[in-house]
Design an enzyme around this catalytic site. Sequence first.
Site, short mmCIF file in Angstrom:
data_model
loop_
_atom_site.label_atom_id
_atom_site.label_comp_id
_atom_site.label_asym_id
_atom_site.label_seq_id
_atom_site.Cartn_x
_atom_site.Cartn_y
_atom_site.Cartn_z
N CYS A 1 -123.80 -21.31 -63.04
CA CYS A 1 -124.74 -20.93 -61.96
C CYS A 1 -124.27 -21.43 -60.60
CB CYS A 1 -126.14 -21.48 -62.27
SG CYS A 1 -126.31 -23.26 -62.04
N GLY B 1 -100.88 -33.05 -39.56
CA GLY B 1 -100.67 -33.65 -40.88
C GLY B 1 -100.63 -32.69 -42.04
N HIS C 1 -110.65 -26.17 -49.10
CA HIS C 1 -110.34 -26.44 -50.50
C HIS C 1 -111.42 -27.25 -51.21
CE1 HIS C 1 -105.88 -26.04 -49.15
NE2 HIS C 1 -106.46 -24.86 -49.29
N VAL D 1 -109.74 -32.77 -49.23
CA VAL D 1 -110.94 -32.77 -50.08
C VAL D 1 -111.55 -34.17 -50.11
CG1 VAL D 1 -110.10 -30.86 -51.49
CG2 VAL D 1 -109.50 -33.20 -52.15
#
Length: 241
Positions: free
Chosen positions: A133, A188, A122, A106
């Site tokens: 919304c 990884g 993710h 992320v």
Amino acid sequence: MQVSISAELRRRFAEARRVLVLTGAGVSAESGVPTFRGGGNTAVWKGIPFDVISSGAMLERNLPAVWEWFDYRRGVLASLEPNPAHYQIARWQDRFPDFTLVTQNVDGLHQKAGSRNVVELHGNVWRARCTVCRMGHDMSESARPDACPSCGNSVRPDVVLFGEMLPPGVFEFAANKAAECDLCFVIGTSAIVYPAAGLPAIAKDAGAFVCEVNPERTPLSSLCDEVITGKAGEVVPQIGL
Ligand code: BV8
């Protein structure tokens, strides 16, 4: 560190047309991003285990605490740069007719290295979204909004927390690409978080050559055609361009 790469992998790399790369936190380790597992250190935030503070249940219970954790992580990430693995993977996107980069990370470092159309299973710490919304808000150049600029409701990190569904269609897209690829790299990842960790098996079942890059063995290692033991930043640039 010089690594041994088989003639078979070099041939596969030279002949591949459809390539899928799956990355996890390990690809960012040499950039200074802490990994979540492995090496005995599980990420803990103020005494709260990582998979608890980064869970949908915690977000429901205590959104401010989750924001504090993600605000901290953006602070850590702001000064970090991609490493040679990110840059080599970015070069690969123009090397093959059909290239797909799927990441569990992320941190946004793949994009910072030049990768385009990154499939973020993710989400991304640099985005917030409205809890109602779902309007997105980019925080890479600005502070976190106090409320949704569009409807005024509360905003949350645009990250998939434990126990939450992945964004609709994202995993299905990645799974289709895994089922079509002829070469798959797994770089990884400890390969324990699902559904992401299921992608290499889909590629393998569809006949792809699967290569893992990791300093440690993982639950995926036994299904891989080749396991290159080493750090991504050292190994990936040697695999080829
Ligand atoms: C889902 C964002 C349907 C947040 C992340 C019980 C209740 C609820 C759910 C579950 C449950 N049991 C199982 C589940 C499913 C759960 C899951 O898989 N849990 C695991 C832990 C058992 N999955 C989910 O909840 C997913 N949603 O399934 O929805 C559903 C819904 C409800 C109930 C059931 C099912 C959502 C998962 C997404 C969670 N969010 N991140 C945040 O970042 O804060 S996942 C998190 O783990 C990170 O994104 C990370 O990317 C991901 C995987 O970790 P890795 O990337 O592999 O990193 P890790 O540190 O583990 O390993 C690093 C590796 O790198 C190691 O192998 C190391 O050796 C290597 N390495 C180190 N240095 C280097 C290196 N490699 C190369 N070079 C180096 N230099």
